[in-house]
Enzyme design. Structure first.
Site, PDB file in Angstrom:
ATOM      1  N   ARG A  92      64.803 -55.063  14.623  1.00 41.55           N
ATOM      2  CA  ARG A  92      64.505 -54.260  13.445  1.00 41.55           C
ATOM      3  C   ARG A  92      65.457 -53.063  13.432  1.00 41.55           C
ATOM      4  NH1 ARG A  92      64.255 -50.132  15.886  1.00 41.55           N
ATOM      5  NH2 ARG A  92      63.518 -49.095  14.018  1.00 41.55           N
ATOM      6  N   GLY A  93      65.355 -52.283  12.320  1.00 39.43           N
ATOM      7  CA  GLY A  93      66.330 -51.213  12.120  1.00 39.43           C
ATOM      8  C   GLY A  93      67.445 -51.800  11.273  1.00 39.43           C
ATOM      9  N   ALA A  94      67.804 -51.072  10.194  1.00 34.90           N
ATOM     10  CA  ALA A  94      68.703 -51.661   9.192  1.00 34.90           C
ATOM     11  C   ALA A  94      70.000 -52.253   9.782  1.00 34.90           C
ATOM     12  CB  ALA A  94      68.994 -50.633   8.106  1.00 34.90           C
ATOM     13  N   ARG A 113      63.137 -59.527   4.920  1.00 33.34           N
ATOM     14  CA  ARG A 113      62.701 -58.136   4.718  1.00 33.34           C
ATOM     15  C   ARG A 113      63.454 -57.584   3.510  1.00 33.34           C
ATOM     16  NH1 ARG A 113      61.976 -54.235   9.630  1.00 33.34           N
ATOM     17  NH2 ARG A 113      60.373 -53.437   8.245  1.00 33.34           N
ATOM     18  N   GLN A 164      57.175 -47.072  15.989  1.00 31.18           N
ATOM     19  CA  GLN A 164      58.570 -47.172  16.450  1.00 31.18           C
ATOM     20  C   GLN A 164      59.008 -45.906  17.192  1.00 31.18           C
ATOM     21  OE1 GLN A 164      57.509 -48.066  13.410  1.00 31.18           O
ATOM     22  NE2 GLN A 164      58.676 -49.738  12.552  1.00 31.18           N
ATOM     23  N   ASP A 187      67.121 -46.925   5.338  1.00 30.68           N
ATOM     24  CA  ASP A 187      67.266 -48.358   5.063  1.00 30.68           C
ATOM     25  C   ASP A 187      68.072 -48.630   3.817  1.00 30.68           C
ATOM     26  OD1 ASP A 187      64.800 -48.169   6.859  1.00 30.68           O
ATOM     27  OD2 ASP A 187      65.370 -50.280   6.881  1.00 30.68           O
ATOM     28  N   ASN A 199      63.433 -44.770   3.632  1.00 23.62           N
ATOM     29  CA  ASN A 199      63.353 -44.890   5.097  1.00 23.62           C
ATOM     30  C   ASN A 199      61.892 -45.115   5.477  1.00 23.62           C
ATOM     31  OD1 ASN A 199      64.626 -44.867   7.711  1.00 23.62           O
ATOM     32  ND2 ASN A 199      63.568 -42.931   8.091  1.00 23.62           N
ATOM     33  N   LYS A 200      61.654 -45.275   6.745  1.00 28.74           N
ATOM     34  CA  LYS A 200      60.313 -45.586   7.260  1.00 28.74           C
ATOM     35  C   LYS A 200      59.243 -44.696   6.638  1.00 28.74           C
ATOM     36  CE  LYS A 200      59.360 -48.191   9.360  1.00 28.74           C
ATOM     37  NZ  LYS A 200      58.795 -49.448   8.789  1.00 28.74           N
TER      38      LYS A 200
HETATM   39  O1  MRU Z   1      60.602 -51.237   9.905  1.00 28.52           O
HETATM   40  P1  MRU Z   1      61.784 -50.839  10.738  1.00 28.52           P
HETATM   41  O2  MRU Z   1      61.420 -50.535  12.146  1.00 28.52           O
HETATM   42  O3  MRU Z   1      62.908 -51.834  10.625  1.00 28.52           O
HETATM   43  O4  MRU Z   1      62.283 -49.493  10.073  1.00 28.52           O
HETATM   44  C1  MRU Z   1      63.407 -48.864  10.600  1.00 28.52           C
HETATM   45  C2  MRU Z   1      63.757 -47.588   9.929  1.00 28.52           C
HETATM   46  O5  MRU Z   1      63.109 -47.150   9.015  1.00 28.52           O
HETATM   47  C3  MRU Z   1      65.021 -46.940  10.382  1.00 28.52           C
HETATM   48  O6  MRU Z   1      64.934 -45.550  10.253  1.00 28.52           O
HETATM   49  C4  MRU Z   1      66.204 -47.442   9.530  1.00 28.52           C
HETATM   50  O7  MRU Z   1      66.218 -48.840   9.466  1.00 28.52           O
HETATM   51  C5  MRU Z   1      67.499 -46.961  10.031  1.00 28.52           C
HETATM   52  S1  MRU Z   1      67.929 -47.656  11.579  1.00 28.52           S
HETATM   53  C6  MRU Z   1      69.428 -47.015  12.010  1.00 28.52           C
END
Ligand code: MRU
Length: 372
Positions: free
Chosen positions: A56-58, A103, A210, A251, A261-262
């Site tokens: 996970r994470g963009a 996603r 996270q 994201d 973002n999250k």
């Molecule tokens: O749901 P996730 O854990 O994939 O969400 C991740 C985030 O919101 C991060 O802040 C974002 O993807 C940037 S990662 C460099």
């Protein structure tokens, strides 16, 4: 099927296996308890791993998707070596759509898949086997660019910070969300190497934790001073004067600078504005979606209510059938963002102008390299 992979690059979050036949990831759902690499070759397993946040994470999702599409190309070319190219491209496009649906918010997923597919199309006529072989190189390029881009984000972010400062971050935009360094954490890692002695505060980030499971884990593993707080404590630590800057990842950045973002990030930005603390977004240019005009156009993923009701608890913490609302992301208004830290430099408001300038610069670079 997933199998444990031993001896993989301990410091890479996502990679192609040495034999070029599987995607190797750290299974992030097991952290911080267990650090385990898994190797996936089946498209269904890979899509499931993205959906379940094993990876996970963009940026990490983007790299995983690029590798996955190469694996799909390899499988198509091997399973039907005599098939014509039209059939190859039909199946490749179906694989692309299948992966893209895993996603919806992180634009890096679409960005990486589009780039891989465009690369394949540019080789039309070379034959499926050759196209697949070249897609492997392209996927590896996307992966190595991520390391370089994050390092540059780190250098640019560090220019905004001073020694000994307190930094608050939300979710995990760390090395576990990328290949190495992370985005929001890149200035923190580089600063750590250079004796900046930052004090980092990590929001736990309900409901998937996270910040607790991943950010506090990776920063403390690296020997960085990190304090874990619940999301509802951010105001308190800001009020005490412990926070000099907020840095989060994102994201998707819309063309006007609104940023998804999250979930919880927009609340942190509002608090930062109240306490007059700069709020920065760290984002590789691959996270900018120039086609989406404002944050209102960003699709926000909604996830199962069980993540709120019972996940992580020994017993359910809510009535089993209670209605829930569980958006995975929120949009921070561009007006709350003090700067967007990219690999090209720190962008400032008005973002519609600075983002457009960045787009022109990137396109000019691509034209020079013959990529456009
Ligand atoms: O749901 P996730 O854990 O994939 O969400 C991740 C985030 O919101 C991060 O802040 C974002 O993807 C940037 S990662 C460099």
């Amino acid at each position: 099927m997933a199998e444990e992979k031993k001896g993989a690059d301990r410091f890479g979050t996502v990679a192609l296996s040495e034999d070029g036949r599987s995607l190797v990831i750290i299974d992030q759902t097991l952290l911080p308890g267990e650090m385990k690499y898994i190797a996936l070759s089946d498209q269904r397993d890979i899509r499931e791993a993205i959906y379940r946040l094993k990876v996970r994470g963009a940026p990490a999702i983007g790299v995983a998707a690029a590798i996955a599409l190469y694996l799909a190309a390899l499988e198509i070319s091997e399973s039907a070596p005599q098939a014509d190219e039209d059939e190859f491209f039909r199946r490749l496009e179906a694989a692309k759509i299948y992966l893209q649906e895993s996603r919806p918010t992180a634009v890096n997923l679409k960005w990486a898949l589009d780039r891989m597919y465009r690369h394949a199309l540019s080789l039309k006529g070379a034959g499926a086997a050759r196209i697949a072989a070249s897609m492997r190189l392209e996927a590896e390029k996307i992966r190595s660019e991520d390391v370089d881009v994050c390092r540059r984000i780190g250098e640019n972010g560090l220019t905004l910070l001073k020694k000994g400062q307190g930094i608050l971050t939300h979710c995990n935009a760390g090395r576990l969300a990328c290949v190495r360094y992370g985005t929001a954490t890149a200035p923190i890692y580089l600063g750590h190497e250079r004796g900046y002695d930052f004090r980092v505060f990590a929001d736990e980030t309900r409901p998937l934790l996270q910040g607790a499971r991943l950010t506090s884990y990776e920063l403390s593993e690296a020997g960085i001073d990190v304090t874990l707080i619940c999301d509802n404590m951010a105001s308190s630590v800001m009020q005490k004067g412990w926070i000099d800057a907020v840095i989060t990842g994102c994201d998707r950045v819309a063309a006007n600078g609104d940023t998804a973002n999250k979930i919880g990030t927009s609340g942190v930005a509002i608090l930062a504005r109240h306490y007059e603390i700069p709020f920065y977004i760290a984002a590789p240019s691959s996270t900018i979606d120039f086609e989406t005009e404002t944050g209102a156009g960003i699709v926000i993923e909604e996830r199962s209510g069980d993540e709120i009701r019972k996940m992580w608890y020994r017993e359910p913490m809510a009535p089993e059938t209670v209605r829930t609302y569980n958006p995975a992301f929120d949009v921070t208004d561009a007006s709350l963002i003090s700067g967007i830290i990219t690999e090209y430099g720190v962008l400032r408001a008005p973002y519609d102008v600075s983002l457009k300038e960045l787009r022109d610069k990137i396109e000019a670079e691509k034209r020079k390299e013959g990529d456009l």
